[in-house]
Design a protein around this motif. Structure first.
Motif, PDB file in Angstrom:
ATOM      1  N   GLU A   1     -78.796 -88.031  -6.405  1.00 27.70           N
ATOM      2  CA  GLU A   1     -79.535 -86.795  -6.681  1.00 27.70           C
ATOM      3  C   GLU A   1     -81.014 -86.986  -6.373  1.00 27.70           C
ATOM      4  OE1 GLU A   1     -78.916 -84.962 -10.462  1.00 27.70           O
ATOM      5  OE2 GLU A   1     -76.775 -85.453 -10.466  1.00 27.70           O
ATOM      6  N   PRO A   2     -81.645 -86.003  -5.763  1.00 27.40           N
ATOM      7  CA  PRO A   2     -83.068 -86.098  -5.434  1.00 27.40           C
ATOM      8  C   PRO A   2     -83.955 -86.307  -6.675  1.00 27.40           C
ATOM      9  CG  PRO A   2     -82.082 -84.274  -4.256  1.00 27.40           C
ATOM     10  CD  PRO A   2     -81.037 -84.790  -5.199  1.00 27.40           C
ATOM     11  N   LYS A   3     -83.579 -85.702  -7.780  1.00 26.47           N
ATOM     12  CA  LYS A   3     -84.377 -85.847  -9.004  1.00 26.47           C
ATOM     13  C   LYS A   3     -84.390 -87.309  -9.460  1.00 26.47           C
ATOM     14  CE  LYS A   3     -84.933 -84.122 -13.665  1.00 26.47           C
ATOM     15  NZ  LYS A   3     -84.450 -83.288 -14.734  1.00 26.47           N
ATOM     16  N   PHE A   4     -83.229 -87.972  -9.367  1.00 19.38           N
ATOM     17  CA  PHE A   4     -83.142 -89.384  -9.743  1.00 19.38           C
ATOM     18  C   PHE A   4     -84.013 -90.229  -8.813  1.00 19.38           C
ATOM     19  CE2 PHE A   4     -81.257 -93.612  -9.305  1.00 19.38           C
ATOM     20  CZ  PHE A   4     -81.292 -94.041 -10.623  1.00 19.38           C
ATOM     21  N   ALA A   5     -83.929 -89.976  -7.536  1.00 19.94           N
ATOM     22  CA  ALA A   5     -84.727 -90.729  -6.559  1.00 19.94           C
ATOM     23  C   ALA A   5     -86.222 -90.535  -6.824  1.00 19.94           C
ATOM     24  CB  ALA A   5     -84.375 -90.303  -5.138  1.00 19.94           C
ATOM     25  N   ALA A   6     -86.621 -89.323  -7.150  1.00 17.01           N
ATOM     26  CA  ALA A   6     -88.025 -89.046  -7.442  1.00 17.01           C
ATOM     27  C   ALA A   6     -88.474 -89.797  -8.693  1.00 17.01           C
ATOM     28  CB  ALA A   6     -88.238 -87.545  -7.618  1.00 17.01           C
ATOM     29  N   GLU A   7     -87.619 -89.843  -9.705  1.00 20.27           N
ATOM     30  CA  GLU A   7     -87.961 -90.567 -10.933  1.00 20.27           C
ATOM     31  C   GLU A   7     -88.076 -92.067 -10.675  1.00 20.27           C
ATOM     32  OE1 GLU A   7     -85.469 -89.569 -14.283  1.00 20.27           O
ATOM     33  OE2 GLU A   7     -85.666 -87.425 -13.864  1.00 20.27           O
ATOM     34  N   VAL A   8     -87.179 -92.613  -9.861  1.00 21.88           N
ATOM     35  CA  VAL A   8     -87.234 -94.034  -9.525  1.00 21.88           C
ATOM     36  C   VAL A   8     -88.511 -94.337  -8.748  1.00 21.88           C
ATOM     37  CG1 VAL A   8     -86.162 -95.858  -8.132  1.00 21.88           C
ATOM     38  CG2 VAL A   8     -84.749 -94.446  -9.618  1.00 21.88           C
ATOM     39  N   LEU A   9     -88.840 -93.507  -7.763  1.00 14.48           N
ATOM     40  CA  LEU A   9     -90.064 -93.713  -6.988  1.00 14.48           C
ATOM     41  C   LEU A   9     -91.311 -93.633  -7.858  1.00 14.48           C
ATOM     42  CD1 LEU A   9     -89.468 -91.847  -3.609  1.00 14.48           C
ATOM     43  CD2 LEU A   9     -89.825 -94.284  -3.971  1.00 14.48           C
ATOM     44  N   LEU A  10     -91.330 -92.672  -8.771  1.00 13.79           N
ATOM     45  CA  LEU A  10     -92.468 -92.521  -9.672  1.00 13.79           C
ATOM     46  C   LEU A  10     -92.597 -93.734 -10.586  1.00 13.79           C
ATOM     47  CD1 LEU A  10     -94.782 -90.741 -10.598  1.00 13.79           C
ATOM     48  CD2 LEU A  10     -93.193 -89.623 -12.178  1.00 13.79           C
ATOM     49  N   ALA A  11     -91.469 -94.200 -11.127  1.00 11.10           N
ATOM     50  CA  ALA A  11     -91.492 -95.383 -11.993  1.00 11.10           C
ATOM     51  C   ALA A  11     -91.944 -96.619 -11.214  1.00 11.10           C
ATOM     52  CB  ALA A  11     -90.111 -95.612 -12.613  1.00 11.10           C
ATOM     53  N   GLU A  12     -91.445 -96.760  -9.986  1.00 13.75           N
ATOM     54  CA  GLU A  12     -91.839 -97.899  -9.167  1.00 13.75           C
ATOM     55  C   GLU A  12     -93.333 -97.836  -8.849  1.00 13.75           C
ATOM     56  OE1 GLU A  12     -90.429-100.268  -5.157  1.00 13.75           O
ATOM     57  OE2 GLU A  12     -90.107 -98.104  -5.236  1.00 13.75           O
ATOM     58  N   TYR A  13     -93.823 -96.668  -8.490  1.00 14.41           N
ATOM     59  CA  TYR A  13     -95.240 -96.496  -8.181  1.00 14.41           C
ATOM     60  C   TYR A  13     -96.096 -96.861  -9.390  1.00 14.41           C
ATOM     61  CZ  TYR A  13     -99.647 -94.348  -6.860  1.00 14.41           C
ATOM     62  OH  TYR A  13    -100.971 -94.143  -6.580  1.00 14.41           O
ATOM     63  N   LYS A  14     -95.735 -96.328 -10.550  1.00 14.54           N
ATOM     64  CA  LYS A  14     -96.508 -96.600 -11.772  1.00 14.54           C
ATOM     65  C   LYS A  14     -96.481 -98.086 -12.117  1.00 14.54           C
ATOM     66  CE  LYS A  14     -97.145 -95.295 -16.595  1.00 14.54           C
ATOM     67  NZ  LYS A  14     -98.193 -96.244 -16.681  1.00 14.54           N
ATOM     68  N   THR A  15     -95.320 -98.707 -12.000  1.00 12.73           N
ATOM     69  CA  THR A  15     -95.198-100.136 -12.299  1.00 12.73           C
ATOM     70  C   THR A  15     -96.047-100.969 -11.350  1.00 12.73           C
ATOM     71  OG1 THR A  15     -92.957 -99.798 -13.147  1.00 12.73           O
ATOM     72  CG2 THR A  15     -93.559-102.036 -12.542  1.00 12.73           C
TER      73      THR A  15
END
Length: 192
Positions: A21-35
Motif C-alpha cells: 500500500e502506498p500509505k505504508f510505503a510513505a510511512e516507512v520512508l518518513l520513518a527512515e528519513y526521520k531516523t
C-alpha cells in the motif's frame, strides 16, 4: 502440515497486502528519513565533542611538554590530535553516507514524483561544489586541528630529545598516525 503451509501463505499474503500500500510505503520512508536525520544530528554532536576534546587535550599536553621541555610529553599531543582527527573524519564520512542515502533513496524519488519539490540533501549533492564551498571555513580548520600539534610538537621534540631512545617509539607512532590520517582523508574525500 498443509494447514501450517496455508497459515504461512495467508500471513505472507497479509504482509504483502499491507506493505504494497502506498500509505505504508510513505510511512516507512518518513520513518527512515526521520531516523537518518536524527542519526546525522547525533553524529554531528559527537563530532563537535571530539573537536573540542582534541583542541583541549592536545593544547594542554603540548603546553605541559613545552613547559617541561619533555620530548615524550610533546609527542603525546600529536598522538591525541591525530587519533581524534581520524575519528572525526570517520564521523564525517558516516554523516556523508547517511546524507547520500537520503538524497538517492528518499529525495530523488520525491523529486521525480512531486513537481516543485527540492530536497535539502539533493540541492547540496555535488561533492566538488561542497568541497570548494566548505574547504576554507570547515575542512581546513578540522585538518589543522588534527595535524598542527604534529607540526609544532615533532620539531620541538626532536630539538629537546635528550634521551632519543625514549622519544623514538612515540615519534614512530605519531608518524604512522599522520600517514593513516592523510590516507583516510584521501579515501573518504567524496563523503567528507
Amino acid at each position: 502440515m498443509d494447514s501450517l503451509d496455508e497459515q504461512g501463505l495467508e500471513r505472507s499474503t497479509d504482509v504483502l497486502a499491507v506493505t504494497s500500500e502506498p500509505k505504508f510505503a510513505a510511512e516507512v520512508l518518513l520513518a527512515e528519513y526521520k531516523t537518518l536525520r536524527d542519526e546525522i544530528l547525533k553524529k554531528m554532536d559527537h563530532r563537535t565533542s571530539m573537536v573540542v576534546s582534541s583542541v583541549t587535550v592536545s593544547s594542554a599536553v603540548l603546553g605541559f611538554g613545552v613547559e617541561r621541555a619533555s620530548s615524550p610529553l610533546l609527542l603525546v599531543s600529536p598522538l591525541v590530535s591525530l587519533l581524534l582527527g581520524t575519528l572525526i573524519a570517520f564521523q564525517n564520512a558516516q554523516i556523508g553516507e547517511a546524507s547520500e542515502h537520503i538524497r538517492k533513496q528518499i529525495e530523488a524519488p520525491l523529486i521525480s514524483a512531486v513537481a516543485g519539490y527540492h530536497g535539502w540533501h539533493h540541492t547540496k549533492r555535488d561533492p566538488k561544489y561542497r568541497l570548494k564551498q566548505r574547504l576554507l571555513p570547515y575542512h581546513l580548520p578540522l585538518i589543522l586541528i588534527a595535524i598542527a600539534p604534529a607540526v609544532v610538537a615533532i620539531p620541538l621534540a626532536l630539538t629537546n630529545a635528550k634521551p632519543v631512545m625514549l622519544s623514538l617509539p612515540i615519534l614512530t607512532v605519531d608518524l604512522c598516525l599522520l600517514a593513516i590520517y592523510v590516507a583516510q582523508l584521501v579515501k573518504l574525500r567524496d563523503l567528507l
